[in-house]
Design a protein around this motif. Structure first.
Motif, PDB file in Angstrom:
ATOM      1  N   PRO A 187       0.818  -1.217   0.000  1.00  0.00           N
ATOM      2  CA  PRO A 187       0.000   0.000   0.000  1.00  0.00           C
ATOM      3  C   PRO A 187       0.854   1.270   0.000  1.00  0.00           C
ATOM      4  N   THR A 188       0.195   2.346  -0.371  1.00  0.00           N
ATOM      5  CA  THR A 188       0.814   3.663  -0.229  1.00  0.00           C
ATOM      6  C   THR A 188       0.561   4.147   1.193  1.00  0.00           C
ATOM      7  N   GLU A 189       1.273   5.152   1.603  1.00  0.00           N
ATOM      8  CA  GLU A 189       1.072   5.727   2.933  1.00  0.00           C
ATOM      9  C   GLU A 189      -0.352   6.251   3.072  1.00  0.00           C
ATOM     10  N   SER A 190      -0.856   6.897   2.030  1.00  0.00           N
ATOM     11  CA  SER A 190      -2.212   7.454   2.109  1.00  0.00           C
ATOM     12  C   SER A 190      -3.267   6.350   2.219  1.00  0.00           C
ATOM     13  N   GLU A 191      -3.023   5.196   1.609  1.00  0.00           N
ATOM     14  CA  GLU A 191      -3.968   4.082   1.733  1.00  0.00           C
ATOM     15  C   GLU A 191      -3.989   3.551   3.170  1.00  0.00           C
ATOM     16  N   VAL A 192      -2.824   3.418   3.772  1.00  0.00           N
ATOM     17  CA  VAL A 192      -2.771   2.938   5.163  1.00  0.00           C
ATOM     18  C   VAL A 192      -3.455   3.943   6.082  1.00  0.00           C
ATOM     19  N   ILE A 193      -3.208   5.210   5.859  1.00  0.00           N
ATOM     20  CA  ILE A 193      -3.861   6.258   6.666  1.00  0.00           C
ATOM     21  C   ILE A 193      -5.378   6.140   6.534  1.00  0.00           C
ATOM     22  N   LYS A 194      -5.869   5.913   5.315  1.00  0.00           N
ATOM     23  CA  LYS A 194      -7.314   5.798   5.083  1.00  0.00           C
ATOM     24  C   LYS A 194      -7.894   4.587   5.823  1.00  0.00           C
ATOM     25  N   VAL A 195      -7.202   3.450   5.769  1.00  0.00           N
ATOM     26  CA  VAL A 195      -7.673   2.255   6.470  1.00  0.00           C
ATOM     27  C   VAL A 195      -7.778   2.530   7.967  1.00  0.00           C
ATOM     28  N   LEU A 196      -6.727   3.108   8.527  1.00  0.00           N
ATOM     29  CA  LEU A 196      -6.733   3.391   9.966  1.00  0.00           C
ATOM     30  C   LEU A 196      -7.831   4.387  10.329  1.00  0.00           C
ATOM     31  N   GLU A 197      -8.075   5.334   9.435  1.00  0.00           N
ATOM     32  CA  GLU A 197      -9.143   6.314   9.651  1.00  0.00           C
ATOM     33  C   GLU A 197     -10.506   5.627   9.643  1.00  0.00           C
ATOM     34  N   ILE A 198     -10.751   4.789   8.657  1.00  0.00           N
ATOM     35  CA  ILE A 198     -12.036   4.077   8.565  1.00  0.00           C
ATOM     36  C   ILE A 198     -12.261   3.201   9.786  1.00  0.00           C
ATOM     37  N   LEU A 199     -11.207   2.483  10.194  1.00  0.00           N
ATOM     38  CA  LEU A 199     -11.325   1.550  11.313  1.00  0.00           C
ATOM     39  C   LEU A 199     -11.174   2.239  12.674  1.00  0.00           C
ATOM     40  N   GLU A 200     -10.922   3.557  12.641  1.00  0.00           N
ATOM     41  CA  GLU A 200     -10.721   4.351  13.855  1.00  0.00           C
ATOM     42  C   GLU A 200      -9.608   3.763  14.723  1.00  0.00           C
ATOM     43  N   LEU A 201      -8.464   3.508  14.075  1.00  0.00           N
ATOM     44  CA  LEU A 201      -7.303   2.951  14.752  1.00  0.00           C
ATOM     45  C   LEU A 201      -6.140   3.931  14.685  1.00  0.00           C
ATOM     46  N   ASN A 202      -5.208   3.769  15.615  1.00  0.00           N
ATOM     47  CA  ASN A 202      -4.066   4.658  15.741  1.00  0.00           C
ATOM     48  C   ASN A 202      -2.795   3.906  15.367  1.00  0.00           C
ATOM     49  N   ALA A 203      -2.008   4.426  14.430  1.00  0.00           N
ATOM     50  CA  ALA A 203      -0.780   3.778  13.973  1.00  0.00           C
ATOM     51  C   ALA A 203       0.235   3.624  15.093  1.00  0.00           C
TER      52      ALA A 203
END
Length: 193
Positions: A36-52
């Motif tokens: 994935p790209t960084e923006s894709e990972v950020i989007k997944v974490l945003e959707i799932l409401e998770l913190n990297a």
């Protein structure tokens, strides 16, 4: 206290018990891994409401140890058409990943399976399911029809190799059982003492 209650025999190993691992290897060996790209990972974490910085399991909220295929990649000993990419991977803990196996997430998560979030009494299970549903729709993922991409002869050869390995494992297990019995028959001490 009975000393035998403190003893636990190691689990016996069976050659054919690894047959699902062989099948999984034959599927994993052919499916693409798309990073994935960084923006894709950020989007997944945003959707799932998770913190990297403190990544939790999307299914139960425990500390994440791995990323799990939300949609199974193997079903009935064949590839499902889903691959390893950000649209099919969610942070998971080992308990959830092992418990879920190749089940559909939305059925497993509320099932009575050993270590499922429901059986573990996970809080806010409904909220987690809503977020996982949103994530699942986000990528608009459709399974790939591998058989229409690959020439029939090559596809058949690949699965013939898999079948041959399974048959060889079965023969090896049968021979191992004979060897084990011969060793037991030759042992000169009583195991029932």
């Amino acid at each position: 206290m009975n000393p035998l209650k403190a003893f636990q025999m190691p689990k016996q190993v069976n050659i054919t018990a690894r047959s699902s691992s062989i099948t999984n290897s034959f599927v994993n060996g052919i499916i693409p891994y798309i990073y994935p790209t960084e923006s894709e990972v950020i989007k997944v974490l945003e959707i799932l409401e998770l913190n990297a910085d403190n990544l939790c399991c999307a299914y139960c909220g425990d500390k994440s140890t791995e990323w799990d295929h939300l949609r199974p990649i193997v079903k009935n000993k064949k590839p499902t058409g889903y691959i390893s990419d950000i649209y099919n991977l969610v942070p998971a803990c080992g308990k959830c990943n092992q418990s879920k196996g190749n089940k559909l997430w939305n059925e497993w998560i509320v099932s009575n399976a050993v270590l499922s979030p429901k059986t573990r009494g996970v809080a806010d299970l409904e909220g987690k399911m809503i977020r996982l549903s949103v994530y699942e729709k986000w990528g608009n993922v459709e399974p790939i029809d591998f058989e229409n991409i690959i020439e029939a002869e090559i596809w058949e050869e690949h699965w013939s190799n898999c079948d041959r390995l399974h048959k060889d494992m079965k023969k090896a297990q049968e021979l191992a059982a004979v060897i084990k019995q011969k060793i037991k028959d030759r042992m000169d001490y009583n195991t029932n003492e």
